[in-house]
Design a protein around this motif. Sequence first.
Motif, short mmCIF file in Angstrom:
data_model
loop_
_atom_site.label_atom_id
_atom_site.label_comp_id
_atom_site.label_asym_id
_atom_site.label_seq_id
_atom_site.Cartn_x
_atom_site.Cartn_y
_atom_site.Cartn_z
N VAL A 422 0.84 -1.20 0.00
CA VAL A 422 0.00 0.00 0.00
C VAL A 422 0.88 1.25 0.00
CG1 VAL A 422 -1.83 1.29 1.16
CG2 VAL A 422 -1.66 -1.18 1.46
N ILE A 423 0.52 2.21 -0.81
CA ILE A 423 1.15 3.51 -0.75
C ILE A 423 0.03 4.50 -0.45
CG2 ILE A 423 2.45 5.26 -2.02
CD1 ILE A 423 4.09 2.77 -1.51
N LEU A 424 -0.04 4.93 0.81
CA LEU A 424 -1.12 5.81 1.24
C LEU A 424 -0.57 7.22 1.38
CD1 LEU A 424 -4.04 6.13 2.67
CD2 LEU A 424 -2.68 6.08 4.72
N VAL A 425 -1.11 8.13 0.60
CA VAL A 425 -0.56 9.47 0.55
C VAL A 425 -1.46 10.45 1.30
CG1 VAL A 425 0.16 11.32 -0.99
CG2 VAL A 425 0.42 8.93 -1.70
N ALA A 426 -0.85 11.26 2.17
CA ALA A 426 -1.61 12.30 2.86
C ALA A 426 -0.95 13.64 2.56
CB ALA A 426 -1.64 12.05 4.36
#
Lengths: 545, 157
Positions: A422-426
């Motif tokens: 997963v690459i979760l970007v904020a």
Amino acid sequence: MKPITVLVSVDSNSVLMGARHFLNYFRDLVKEHNLEDTVDVLETGSMGIYPEGVIVSVLPDGVFYVVRNELDVKRIFEEHILKGRRVFDLEVPESQIKGTVEVEKVAEETRIVLKNVGEIDPTRIEEYIARDGYFALAKALQMEPGEVIEEIKRSGLRGRGGAGFPTGLKWEFTYKASADQKYVLCNADEGEPGTFKDRLIMEGDPHSLIEGMIIAGYAVGATKGYIYIRGEYHSSIEILKKAVERAYEYGFLGENILGSGFNFDLKIRLGAGAYVAGEETALIESIEGKPARPRLKPPYPPTFGLFGKPTVVNNVETFVNVPRIIMNGAEWFKKFGTESSPGTKVFSLVGNVVRKGIVEVPMGVTVRDLIFKFGGGIEGGRKLKVVQTGGSAGTFIGPDKLDVPLDFDSYAKYGVSLGSGVILVADETHCVVDLALTVMRFFEHESCGKCTPCREGTRMIVNILERISRGEGKKEDLDTLREIARNAGETSFCGLGQSIPVPLLSIVDNFEEEFRAHIGADKCPVGVCEFKKKKEKKKIGVRKP
Amino acid sequence: MREVIVEIVQKAKETAEERDVLINTLHEIQKRFDNFIPPEAAEIVAEELGVPLSRVYEVLTFYTMFSTKPKGKYVIRVCESLPCHVENGREVVKALKEILKIDFGQTTSDGLFTLEMTSCLGLCGVAPVIMVNDEYYGNMTPGRVKDLIDRLRGESL
């Protein structure tokens, strides 16, 4: 085959954007114009990234479009299908959709796992067979089981569920264990927040998974298999059930498969809402009809697994790699990826990126490439602030670590975990305390309660983070958080509790300044946390006349 | 009720190994009895499978998809994981609570809606996501939440 084919992505994400409706509309238009003999409108799985619309491809031209509404459908039909003119403003380049990063180097071969996803109709076994489906099974059945295991070992394939254990080794342990019955289990309990690759693989190419499992069964001497799927994954369940039926009809499952004398039965079991069931021994407990509480290890499943028998447990993506390796050989597989982690990885890009979805790229890709090349950068032109890699139990990193190459060793080497991909970007509008609190609430909720460090640890962590986010944080809070995290990590019973320090320590250490800025302050530095109004001391003074 | 449950248990027994019948049985029962498993049903299952009632309840209460209490006509599950959270999922949760005037785990007084949280539903491509019974809804906003609730209320009049 008809001269023109229109493929519409009808996976579960696209359906929510109207894919089925668009598909039917295409079919209506074809009918209206009496073009049924010329144009085929077919559904397929996910073709890759979602630029806020449904992906449609027109063959044999190989043009990809993004459809957002009925008008787009109409334009593509009238311009492209009827007049042969491409609709440029709706078009997206293939490289953007399929995420083939090394197009020049290995041309079109980066799609190993997703080879058929978005290309075939997942409900038709014939289409799978036409693309060399079940050929690897036939090949494997002509080899000795030991040879199959040797080939997988040489390929260096490692478990794609997150832990990265060498698959061939796992198989060998199970092969060597002697028992009257052995099992092969597929862990399709995809619950890691942000991960939806397995869902799209099962929905787009169910037979690759089934084929991989049969080969595993043959290699280790197992005659029974189970696919354990999350109960919430309705469409995956339906598609897989049908695929299993077809495979039985064609004689790929059941008795005397392809005349080899080898028997293999495959069943589907549903989860019922428990994140911890993704832990392999918990999953085994659940299949046995019990609460999904992890077992004490050792013994490990290869010697003592389902119903106490030797058992192989692998992730969906891992199994799908197997037929490709058997067909093309271990040497071919090792050409992709890094030395310690050969092959590709299917990543899920989620959060504040322009294009969300799955991409398959060779191991060793950087977080920066994933976000900016394939994800198209940050939504609304805002600045990137935090990335969580690897899932809930993965690391939080800042912009300074974007160039780390991701593989199974990147956590040990650089403190950036690959996990389930997963690459979760904020972006800059988010507050790290709020992010940490959300993740730790998840852990608190999913802790099964069996052991104290995890059950109580997560509760204490959430209490402290809530306090900080109310503006009532204390100076010593950060050190207390670190201490609880380390204790839980060292003394918890299973992987869930043991992984608490990974997200928590990484976010506290990498963003310590922002945490500190919450303590003793009047308001959240980013403006996300809602601070409790401090009681104003009553002023004693002389009332003015 | 007894016949229905005995039939479900028998059917599950046919396709299962000896010990793995329970979870599939509970799934089936819940489908037939409006989103929950009545105490009488749990008792019959225990009898039929020859296991203590406590075993049935141990499983029943462990998994979040099973319920021992009756639920509203529409069970709304909202994702609280980070991928939805960073896409304004928090506002969606807030809107649901405000419009329905209930908290997680509660049912509206008219028996129409039950609000629950869920972990990731694996539809992060269209976050934030909510689920109403078996249907998914993606790209939710507070406005779309209101429209959806209004529509469901209208349909059940």
